[in-house]
Design a protein around this motif. Structure first.
Motif, PDB file in Angstrom:
ATOM      1  N   CYS A 121      73.202  91.495  86.718  1.00 23.52           N
ATOM      2  CA  CYS A 121      73.099  93.074  86.149  1.00 23.52           C
ATOM      3  C   CYS A 121      72.545  94.125  86.835  1.00 23.52           C
TER       4      CYS A 121
ATOM      5  N   GLY B  94      73.344  95.389  79.978  1.00 26.67           N
ATOM      6  CA  GLY B  94      74.158  94.734  80.786  1.00 26.67           C
ATOM      7  C   GLY B  94      75.669  94.425  80.295  1.00 26.67           C
TER       8      GLY B  94
ATOM      9  N   TYR C  85      71.220  96.764  86.057  1.00 27.04           N
ATOM     10  CA  TYR C  85      70.118  97.707  85.419  1.00 27.04           C
ATOM     11  C   TYR C  85      68.526  97.372  85.620  1.00 27.04           C
ATOM     12  N   CYS C  86      68.142  96.688  84.507  1.00 27.97           N
ATOM     13  CA  CYS C  86      66.754  96.600  84.729  1.00 27.97           C
ATOM     14  C   CYS C  86      66.370  95.286  85.706  1.00 27.97           C
TER      15      CYS C  86
ATOM     16  N   CYS D 246      71.627  92.286  77.051  1.00 27.56           N
ATOM     17  CA  CYS D 246      71.363  93.505  76.048  1.00 27.56           C
ATOM     18  C   CYS D 246      72.540  94.414  76.265  1.00 27.56           C
TER      19      CYS D 246
ATOM     20  N   PRO E 264      64.853  94.142  77.719  1.00 27.92           N
ATOM     21  CA  PRO E 264      65.141  93.519  76.118  1.00 27.92           C
ATOM     22  C   PRO E 264      65.107  91.856  76.214  1.00 27.92           C
TER      23      PRO E 264
ATOM     24  N   VAL F 255      64.872  92.487  84.909  1.00 24.46           N
ATOM     25  CA  VAL F 255      64.857  91.025  84.615  1.00 24.46           C
ATOM     26  C   VAL F 255      65.538  90.089  85.389  1.00 24.46           C
TER      27      VAL F 255
END
Ligand code: SF4
Length: 698
Positions: free
Chosen positions: A13, A52, A15-16, A49, A182, A18
């Motif tokens: 993913c 994602g 984005y963040c 989340c 998340p 994780v």
């Protein structure tokens, strides 16, 4: 490209931090890229989340840059790649000849992969400057500084997995995993809480973390809703409470005497700092009842394994290094380091925020955090690269922006958006306008691209391969489905071409694996990794030799400081640079939303994400709303000494009286027009989290 031709690929993913695994596959329409769950993905096991799940929505967005653009008479026109490359190479050479190499600045990005950030920082150094930095400066530069100095490595000490399995207490200060991470929150931390772990949340704002753990201020969970910028006094109350209790009840073991004696230095300094510290006065300053903080101290000190999560609520202050040092102090005196379920753990906001620093896209360190002014380290990298590296640290990105038009004449921006992301954004834009030459390499025409002389259209995360390093130091491979727009280029292709045009050798890489092979030669903690060894699981660094399994948690035997000891150091309260006064009587603080991502370049173009929250807003406490005569949903003008924005007021008890809270994601009401550019002296991170502000109601 069609689904008949290509199987889904396993990637990460965008984005963040994780590091959730997802699959992507070309759709039936040309350019369409589909999201698919990856059920066995090592971090998230198929869960995802909202961000994602929506990540592929921007891959073929109509706003994609699809051809190079050159500014002529103030307007952009299409250009060929040949013309654009020649223009960039010529201008870089001109600036170096006229002003010297330190007149250029280079911005990498945590949205971009390890191989590409590695190439960018190598290009800057070959050009002759250490003026290279990345957006980590804005989020965790202070955390990295404190952790590196006092423990050894600027990264999470533990892994999400061992925290889920072993932690009995989570101390979450200035971080919001319920909103920002998340899947880590639901799949790891919440599971631990369901099995009995306690949560102490320290944050000026009630948020999804508060709600996900059902923290309602009854024992055992607590939300200590402190005033912005009072983290040091709050932690000093905790530390003094533990010291006092231990003095009277050493048999309770609130302080781990053996750990302090054998594995730390500086304990006496901490005691001296706190000797005359007044807990009652400090609690008043924090705006939190003293008894609640003392209870939290007891809960932390008596947990078998207590883990600290730290976030930008701690790091984005002019005292950011001291904030994190005080968390380290707490972990060290109680022996909560060096074993599963403990530690001091920065949660990283972007998918490659850790790796961008690991590979040396910073002005003071080379790959593997080797200091540029350490002769031995620098020479070992020079041996591989075959050229001399400047031996003085360069400027950070905020410093580069503030020197723009003065000592800085040119800027190369890869995947960053400083006009939105840096504090006092109006002033940043004015300064960038004074540059002689600016390159922006991105997937969309960002707010910063307005100030570019040439724009180079890059590919997205779903189209190319490479590696990223997630928040718990796990290096994972990303794989792409190929270019959606044929006339775009991968970031590494662009850097390879420019590097090769400027210099005889050192930039001629055929693919990301070739770049990674060189990277691992100069980055000791990645040395034991190859693309094959990373496989689908990835590896946690440090991984020194092929075959090493990597370390899910650090410092089992010793810290990686010069003395091998964990460094304790008492810190005193430094209030925010701006405090409320008659003209600006409110405290403004900022934070991110689950459904949006940093400067909004991608997330505000995603229909699913934008539908959730299409514009910026400001949280105002009901008492302040009554005082100003603000109705819930009314538009207000929020202003600071640096600018003003108009946005919707949300009247809510999520914030406290006197504190207004907003987000940095939306260009139309950009919070960073208001934030303060004052920096932490050592880490040079800006104080995004506290500024004096005022609200006007028309
Ligand atoms: Fe992506 Fe982070 Fe959401 Fe995982 S938790 S799907 S990495 S945004």
């Amino acid at each position: 490209m069609s689904s008949d031709q290509q199987e889904p690929v396993k990637t990460i993913c965008p984005y963040c931090g994780v590091g959730c695994g997802i699959k992507v596959q070309p759709g039936e329409e040309s350019g369409d890229v589909r999201f698919m769950p990856w059920g066995e993905a090592p971090v998230n096991e198929g869960r995802i989340c909202i961000k994602g799940g929506a990540a592929t929505e921007v891959v073929d967005h109509e706003d994609r840059l699809t051809e190079p653009r050159i500014k002529e008479d103030g307007e952009f026109r299409e250009a060929s790649w040949e013309e654009a490359y020649e223009y960039v190479a010529d201008e870089l050479e001109r600036i170096r000849e006229e002003y010297g190499p330190d007149a250029m600045g280079f911005f990498g990005s945590s949205k971009v992969m390890n191989e590409e950030n590695y190439l960018l920082q190598k290009l800057a150094r070959r050009y002759g400057t250490n003026n290279v930095d990345n957006c980590t400066r804005m989020c965790h530069a202070s955390t990295v500084w404190a952790l590196r100095t006092s423990l050894g490595a600027g990264a999470m000490t533990n892994s999400m997995r061992d925290l889920r399995e072993e932690a009995d207490l989570f101390w979450i200060q200035g971080a919001n995993p319920g909103e920002q991470h998340p899947i880590a929150n639901s799949q790891y931390f919440r599971q631990a809480v369901l099995e009995g772990a306690t949560v102490i949340q320290v944050d000026p704002h009630a948020n999804k973390t508060t709600r996900s753990f059902e923290i309602d201020d009854t024992d055992p969970h607590q939300h200590l809703q402190l005033n912005p910028g009072t983290d040091i006094p709050l932690l000093n109350i905790v530390l003094k409470t533990i010291l006092e209790h231990h003095e009277e009840n050493p048999e309770d073991g609130w302080i781990d005497e053996a750990f302090v004696a054998e594995r730390t230095e500086g304990f006496e300094d901490l005691k001296a700092t706190l000797e005359d510290f007044d807990k009652e006065a400090a609690a008043e300053e924090c705006g939190v009842p003293l008894e609640a903080i003392e209870l939290a101290a007891k809960q932390y000190a008596t947990a078998d394994n207590a883990a600290i999560f730290t976030g930008m609520g701690m790091s984005q202050h002019a005292c950011g290094v001291d904030n994190v040092q005080n968390e380290i102090n707490l972990a060290l005196i109680t022996g909560n380091l060096g074993r599963p379920g403990t530690g001091v753990n920065p949660l990283r906001g972007q998918n490659n925020v850790q790796g961008t620093c690991d590979v040396g896209a910073m002005p003071n360190v080379l790959p593997g955090y080797q200091l540029v002014d350490d002769d031995e380290a620098r020479e070992s990298v020079e041996d591989v690269w075959g050229f001399e590296i400047p031996d003085e640290p360069g400027l950070t990105n905020v410093e580069i922006s503030y020197e723009a038009g003065d000592s800085i004449k040119g800027l190369y921006v890869m995947g960053e958006n400083p006009v939105m992301s840096e504090p006092d954004a109006n002033a940043v834009a004015e300064r960038l306008a004074d540059l002689e030459f600016t390159v922006v390499q991105d997937i969309f025409h960002t707010e910063t691209a307005d100030y570019a002389d040439v724009i180079l259209p890059a590919t997205t995360w779903a189209e190319r391969g490479g590696t990223v390093t997630n928040t718990d130091r796990r290096v994972q491979r990303m794989r792409g489905v190929g270019k959606v727009h044929e006339n775009t280029r991968h970031d590494r292709e662009i850097l390879t071409e420019i590097g090769t045009r400027l210099f005889d050798k050192g930039f001629d890489f055929a693919d990301p694996e070739e770049i990674f092979e060189e990277l691992r030669q100069v980055c000791p903690s990645y040395h034991g990794m190859t693309y094959d060894l990373l496989g689908e699981e990835g590896l946690h660094w440090p991984c020194y030799e092929p075959g090493d399994e990597g370390d899910p948690f650090l410092y089992e035997d010793e810290f990686e400081t010069e003395s091998g000891l964990g460094h304790i150091e008492g810190v005193e309260h430094t209030p925010p640079a701006e405090t409320p006064d008659d003209e600006y009587p409110l405290i403004l603080t900022t934070a991110r939303l689950e459904e949006h991502y940093n400067t909004g370049t991608m997330s505000t173009r995603s229909p699913t994400l934008n539908k959730q929250t299409p514009e910026n807003f400001v949280d105002v406490h009901p008492a302040d709303a009554e005082r100003y005569g603000i109705e819930d949903g009314e538009y207000v003008r929020l202003r600071s000494r640096r600018g003003e924005i108009t946005l919707e007021a949300h009247v809510t008890e999520d914030t406290t009286e006197g504190v207004v809270w907003t987000t940095p994601h939306f260009a139309a009401a950009s919070a960073n027009k208001l934030t303060n550019h004052v920096l932490d002296e050592r880490a040079k991170i800006p104080e995004y989290k506290a500024a004096a502000a005022e609200i006007d109601v028309d």
